[in-house]
Design a protein around this motif. Structure first.
Motif, PDB file in Angstrom:
ATOM      1  N   VAL A  38       0.835  -1.189   0.000  1.00 33.09           N
ATOM      2  CA  VAL A  38       0.000   0.000   0.000  1.00 33.09           C
ATOM      3  C   VAL A  38       0.878   1.251   0.000  1.00 33.09           C
ATOM      4  O   VAL A  38       0.699   2.160  -0.808  1.00 33.09           O
ATOM      5  CB  VAL A  38      -0.942   0.015   1.223  1.00 33.09           C
ATOM      6  N   ILE A  39       1.825   1.284   0.920  1.00 31.28           N
ATOM      7  CA  ILE A  39       2.809   2.367   0.961  1.00 31.28           C
ATOM      8  C   ILE A  39       4.193   1.742   0.829  1.00 31.28           C
ATOM      9  O   ILE A  39       4.573   0.904   1.645  1.00 31.28           O
ATOM     10  CB  ILE A  39       2.708   3.161   2.273  1.00 31.28           C
ATOM     11  N   THR A  40       4.907   2.125  -0.185  1.00 35.82           N
ATOM     12  CA  THR A  40       6.272   1.630  -0.368  1.00 35.82           C
ATOM     13  C   THR A  40       7.232   2.651   0.221  1.00 35.82           C
ATOM     14  O   THR A  40       7.203   3.818  -0.161  1.00 35.82           O
ATOM     15  CB  THR A  40       6.587   1.415  -1.858  1.00 35.82           C
ATOM     16  N   VAL A  41       8.048   2.209   1.145  1.00 33.25           N
ATOM     17  CA  VAL A  41       8.989   3.121   1.783  1.00 33.25           C
ATOM     18  C   VAL A  41      10.252   2.351   2.132  1.00 33.25           C
ATOM     19  O   VAL A  41      10.202   1.166   2.469  1.00 33.25           O
ATOM     20  CB  VAL A  41       8.377   3.768   3.048  1.00 33.25           C
ATOM     21  N   SER A  42      11.380   3.001   2.001  1.00 33.19           N
ATOM     22  CA  SER A  42      12.649   2.380   2.385  1.00 33.19           C
ATOM     23  C   SER A  42      13.522   3.424   3.048  1.00 33.19           C
ATOM     24  O   SER A  42      13.289   4.627   2.924  1.00 33.19           O
ATOM     25  CB  SER A  42      13.373   1.791   1.164  1.00 33.19           C
ATOM     26  N   GLY A  43      14.531   2.939   3.770  1.00 32.08           N
ATOM     27  CA  GLY A  43      15.463   3.846   4.438  1.00 32.08           C
ATOM     28  C   GLY A  43      16.840   3.238   4.487  1.00 32.08           C
ATOM     29  O   GLY A  43      16.988   2.011   4.573  1.00 32.08           O
ATOM     30  N   VAL A  44      17.854   4.096   4.448  1.00 29.71           N
ATOM     31  CA  VAL A  44      19.247   3.663   4.538  1.00 29.71           C
ATOM     32  C   VAL A  44      19.985   4.586   5.497  1.00 29.71           C
ATOM     33  O   VAL A  44      19.887   5.813   5.382  1.00 29.71           O
ATOM     34  CB  VAL A  44      19.950   3.689   3.165  1.00 29.71           C
ATOM     35  N   ASN A  45      20.695   4.015   6.455  1.00 31.77           N
ATOM     36  CA  ASN A  45      21.608   4.747   7.336  1.00 31.77           C
ATOM     37  C   ASN A  45      22.919   3.983   7.407  1.00 31.77           C
ATOM     38  O   ASN A  45      22.971   2.795   7.066  1.00 31.77           O
ATOM     39  CB  ASN A  45      21.024   4.911   8.737  1.00 31.77           C
ATOM     40  N   ILE A  46      23.971   4.648   7.855  1.00 34.42           N
ATOM     41  CA  ILE A  46      25.270   4.001   7.976  1.00 34.42           C
ATOM     42  C   ILE A  46      25.960   4.475   9.249  1.00 34.42           C
ATOM     43  O   ILE A  46      25.764   5.618   9.686  1.00 34.42           O
ATOM     44  CB  ILE A  46      26.163   4.288   6.738  1.00 34.42           C
ATOM     45  N   ALA A  47      26.736   3.588   9.866  1.00 31.84           N
ATOM     46  CA  ALA A  47      27.468   3.926  11.088  1.00 31.84           C
ATOM     47  C   ALA A  47      28.798   3.188  11.085  1.00 31.84           C
ATOM     48  O   ALA A  47      28.957   2.147  10.421  1.00 31.84           O
ATOM     49  CB  ALA A  47      26.650   3.558  12.317  1.00 31.84           C
ATOM     50  N   PHE A  48      29.775   3.713  11.839  1.00 31.35           N
ATOM     51  CA  PHE A  48      31.131   3.176  11.843  1.00 31.35           C
ATOM     52  C   PHE A  48      31.584   2.855  13.260  1.00 31.35           C
ATOM     53  O   PHE A  48      31.293   3.599  14.196  1.00 31.35           O
ATOM     54  CB  PHE A  48      32.107   4.184  11.226  1.00 31.35           C
ATOM     55  N   SER A  49      32.314   1.760  13.403  1.00 29.55           N
ATOM     56  CA  SER A  49      32.963   1.456  14.677  1.00 29.55           C
ATOM     57  C   SER A  49      34.208   2.314  14.813  1.00 29.55           C
ATOM     58  O   SER A  49      34.664   2.950  13.850  1.00 29.55           O
ATOM     59  CB  SER A  49      33.352  -0.027  14.733  1.00 29.55           C
ATOM     60  N   ALA A  50      34.789   2.312  16.004  1.00 32.30           N
ATOM     61  CA  ALA A  50      36.039   3.041  16.204  1.00 32.30           C
ATOM     62  C   ALA A  50      37.138   2.487  15.289  1.00 32.30           C
ATOM     63  O   ALA A  50      37.927   3.239  14.714  1.00 32.30           O
ATOM     64  CB  ALA A  50      36.471   2.939  17.662  1.00 32.30           C
ATOM     65  N   LYS A  51      37.188   1.167  15.143  1.00 36.17           N
ATOM     66  CA  LYS A  51      38.198   0.561  14.268  1.00 36.17           C
ATOM     67  C   LYS A  51      37.942   0.930  12.813  1.00 36.17           C
ATOM     68  O   LYS A  51      38.876   1.044  12.023  1.00 36.17           O
ATOM     69  CB  LYS A  51      38.210  -0.950  14.459  1.00 36.17           C
ATOM     70  N   GLY A  52      36.684   1.115  12.464  1.00 40.74           N
ATOM     71  CA  GLY A  52      36.372   1.551  11.112  1.00 40.74           C
ATOM     72  C   GLY A  52      36.846   2.966  10.845  1.00 40.74           C
ATOM     73  O   GLY A  52      37.390   3.265   9.778  1.00 40.74           O
ATOM     74  N   LEU A  53      36.649   3.852  11.823  1.00 40.75           N
ATOM     75  CA  LEU A  53      37.142   5.223  11.663  1.00 40.75           C
ATOM     76  C   LEU A  53      38.664   5.240  11.603  1.00 40.75           C
ATOM     77  O   LEU A  53      39.267   5.970  10.816  1.00 40.75           O
ATOM     78  CB  LEU A  53      36.652   6.089  12.825  1.00 40.75           C
ATOM     79  N   GLN A  54      39.276   4.432  12.452  1.00 39.26           N
ATOM     80  CA  GLN A  54      40.735   4.361  12.479  1.00 39.26           C
ATOM     81  C   GLN A  54      41.278   3.812  11.166  1.00 39.26           C
ATOM     82  O   GLN A  54      42.243   4.333  10.608  1.00 39.26           O
ATOM     83  CB  GLN A  54      41.179   3.487  13.648  1.00 39.26           C
ATOM     84  N   LYS A  55      40.641   2.769  10.658  1.00 36.79           N
ATOM     85  CA  LYS A  55      41.057   2.147   9.401  1.00 36.79           C
ATOM     86  C   LYS A  55      40.977   3.148   8.253  1.00 36.79           C
ATOM     87  O   LYS A  55      41.849   3.210   7.388  1.00 36.79           O
ATOM     88  CB  LYS A  55      40.152   0.954   9.112  1.00 36.79           C
ATOM     89  N   SER A  56      39.919   3.956   8.268  1.00 40.61           N
ATOM     90  CA  SER A  56      39.676   4.865   7.153  1.00 40.61           C
ATOM     91  C   SER A  56      40.453   6.157   7.254  1.00 40.61           C
ATOM     92  O   SER A  56      40.542   6.906   6.295  1.00 40.61           O
ATOM     93  CB  SER A  56      38.178   5.176   7.061  1.00 40.61           C
ATOM     94  N   LYS A  57      41.007   6.421   8.455  1.00 39.56           N
ATOM     95  CA  LYS A  57      41.796   7.645   8.659  1.00 39.56           C
ATOM     96  C   LYS A  57      41.024   8.892   8.229  1.00 39.56           C
ATOM     97  O   LYS A  57      41.536   9.784   7.578  1.00 39.56           O
ATOM     98  CB  LYS A  57      43.138   7.557   7.919  1.00 39.56           C
ATOM     99  N   PHE A  58      39.739   8.952   8.603  1.00 43.35           N
ATOM    100  CA  PHE A  58      38.947  10.140   8.329  1.00 43.35           C
ATOM    101  C   PHE A  58      39.539  11.322   9.096  1.00 43.35           C
ATOM    102  O   PHE A  58      40.025  11.192  10.202  1.00 43.35           O
ATOM    103  CB  PHE A  58      37.501   9.961   8.796  1.00 43.35           C
ATOM    104  N   SER A  59      39.487  12.489   8.532  1.00 39.68           N
ATOM    105  CA  SER A  59      39.927  13.684   9.238  1.00 39.68           C
ATOM    106  C   SER A  59      39.171  14.891   8.717  1.00 39.68           C
ATOM    107  O   SER A  59      38.605  14.876   7.630  1.00 39.68           O
ATOM    108  CB  SER A  59      41.435  13.920   9.065  1.00 39.68           C
ATOM    109  N   THR A  60      39.181  15.952   9.497  1.00 33.78           N
ATOM    110  CA  THR A  60      38.440  17.145   9.104  1.00 33.78           C
ATOM    111  C   THR A  60      39.065  17.847   7.911  1.00 33.78           C
ATOM    112  O   THR A  60      38.433  18.657   7.264  1.00 33.78           O
ATOM    113  CB  THR A  60      38.371  18.127  10.281  1.00 33.78           C
ATOM    114  N   LYS A  61      40.307  17.545   7.620  1.00 31.97           N
ATOM    115  CA  LYS A  61      40.986  18.183   6.485  1.00 31.97           C
ATOM    116  C   LYS A  61      41.210  17.211   5.332  1.00 31.97           C
ATOM    117  O   LYS A  61      41.918  17.519   4.384  1.00 31.97           O
ATOM    118  CB  LYS A  61      42.325  18.773   6.931  1.00 31.97           C
ATOM    119  N   LEU A  62      40.617  16.033   5.455  1.00 32.71           N
ATOM    120  CA  LEU A  62      40.775  14.994   4.448  1.00 32.71           C
ATOM    121  C   LEU A  62      42.236  14.615   4.264  1.00 32.71           C
ATOM    122  O   LEU A  62      42.661  14.175   3.208  1.00 32.71           O
ATOM    123  CB  LEU A  62      40.169  15.425   3.111  1.00 32.71           C
TER     124      LEU A  62
END
Length: 479
Positions: free
Chosen positions: A84-108
């Motif tokens: 009747v109503i078609t709806v979907s959603g997507v979200n994403i989240a990272f573990s601490a090891k994921g952030l560390q692995k990716s080396k994200f930073s505010t200055k890229l």
């Protein structure tokens, strides 16, 4: 520097409202190719569902129900009518090891002071496995002094991230999940995909023991309407960099993000039902004892306002089913150890003492309905339970605190006599000792009851950070 007013377009949708769903999949992954992953992340961001879109989706679902004379229940925005109503959603989240692995930073660029030092949450940085013993999870102490929890293999591995995909049907979720995997293809390795479903028919909105779930979720200040008796939390209890959380040092990119705790919680339903019946002797008495374990009847009606029998009309009325307070020092109507009293000891403690510990719960049941064979054998043959999700700005004040300091602590609420005992639903003891509680027996609330089993058993999880959508686009992703 002053923070701009909250924009729902910046916040991932599951945090503040809960993504509407009949079914949901959690795609756990490891990041293999960092540069390619960050590049592909820019293609994933347009799929991320914001709180603004989520609010619109929930409003449309409710308007459809009203137009078609379908009752709208408390928390019922999550229950979608498929086809009747078609709806979907997507979200994403990272573990601490994921952030560390990716080396994200505010200055890229790589920073001398890494992202983990900046975000300022020790439990997140160390991961849930390091917290397992404190949480009361079962396991073994190793020769090297570390604790090895009795978890599923999925959560004993290094998890870098999780994508949440929700929808009105399995087809909708599978199609959307395929799109997510296609975007990230070649940059990640799938660890596991776990799926859950809203229970069928009249059990929609109820967890597998049969009790209506999510009734007493708090409202976030200046974000949503407040029902009578519903707690209201400062925005900074849920979101980093807002309200009370501005007192904590955070990096600018953490603004409007939230820490997500994920737990796989199998439930032993036939065994739970058998214990109640064996202890209480009659089905009516067993139903009352179960309500005293939870603090609510299966309909959601609070036992403070329906002390001897269920009141489905009360349970369905969002203007009434939260409008109560416990009587301090008295467990005649509701045991001190009852699940909802442990998790929100309204009037046992002051509001100012409770609100910093409140969480936004967004879980979903998993596994099949209990079979006739299981009921006849009084034994679980097929795994079922809850894929528990909650959001907060400080893990040590939110999920981890609630489990350790309230659910597992026998003398909480404090100063109450007789000793409350364990939360009979989620209270845990690593030692494996028999848990006890008082207040289960209406005619003798001082009589202790040995809880001969632990009917909810953690099989693992992880702590994640759910960034804002601007942070995903402008900080974590690269073009």
């Amino acid at each position: 520097m002053a923070v701009a007013p909250l924009s729902l377009a910046n916040v991932q949708g599951d945090i503040l409202f809960g993504l509407p769903k009949q079914t949901q999949s959690f795609f756990f992954f490891q990041i293999d190719q960092v540069d390619a992953f960050r590049s592909n992340l820019s293609n994933l961001v347009p799929l991320i569902t914001s709180a603004q879109q989520t609010q619109t989706n929930i409003s449309e679902i409710r308007q459809f129900k009203i137009k078609n004379n379908i009752a709208v229940d408390a928390g019922d925005g999550e229950v979608v009518h498929p086809d009747v109503i078609t709806v979907s959603g997507v979200n994403i989240a990272f573990s601490a090891k994921g952030l560390q692995k990716s080396k994200f930073s505010t200055k890229l660029t790589f920073m001398r002071i890494g992202i983990l030092d900046d975000i300022n949450d020790t439990l997140f940085n160390n991961g849930m496995k390091s917290d397992a013993s404190n949480l009361g999870d079962s396991g073994m102490q190793q020769a090297d002094g570390t604790f090895q929890p009795d978890w599923d293999d999925t959560f004993l591995q290094e998890i870098h991230g999780v994508t949440l995909v929700t929808g009105d049907s399995h087809d909708t979720v599978n199609d959307k999940l395929a799109s997510v995997k296609d975007i990230l293809s070649g940059t990640v390795t799938e660890i596991s995909t776990l799926s859950g479903d809203v229970r069928p028919g009249d059990e929609a909105g109820h967890e597998h023991f049969g009790y209506k779930d999510g009734v007493s979720n708090p409202a976030v200040q200046d974000v949503e309407a407040i029902n009578p008796g519903q707690a209201t939390i400062d925005q900074g209890v849920a979101l980093l960099g807002r309200g009370v959380d501005t007192a904590t040092t955070r990096p600018s990119w953490a603004l409007d993000g939230s820490f997500m705790a994920f737990r796989k919680l199998p439930q032993l339903v036939p065994e739970f039902d058998k214990f109640l019946l064996d202890t209480a002797k009659t089905q009516d008495a067993a139903d009352l004892m179960g309500a005293r374990f939870v603090g609510r009847w299966k309909s959601g009606a609070p036992i403070m306002n329906a002390t001897t029998q269920d009141d489905p009309a009360l349970g369905a009325d969002a203007t009434l089913n939260n409008d109560f307070k416990f009587v301090k020092g008295d467990q005649s109507a509701c045991p001190f150890a009852a699940h909802i009293r442990k998790m929100n000891p309204r009037n046992d403690l002051s509001e100012s003492a409770i609100q910093p510990h409140m969480i936004l719960r967004r879980g979903i049941p998993f596994g099949p309905e209990v079979s006739d064979e299981e009921r006849q054998a009084n034994a679980t043959a097929q795994e079922r339970g809850l894929l528990f999700v909650c959001y907060q700005s400080v893990l040590s004040s939110g999920f981890s605190f609630l489990q350790q300091a309230w659910a597992n602590k026998q003398n909480f609420p404090p100063g109450d006599s007789p000793t409350p005992g364990f939360d009979p639903i989620i209270g845990q003891t690593t030692s494996g000792d028999v848990r006890t509680m008082t207040g289960a027996f209406v005619n003798n609330t001082s009589q202790p009851l040995n809880l001969l089993a632990q009917w909810v058993n953690s099989k693992g999880g992880e702590y994640f950070f759910s960034p804002s959508i601007p942070t995903l686009q402008n900080v974590f992703a690269t073009s």
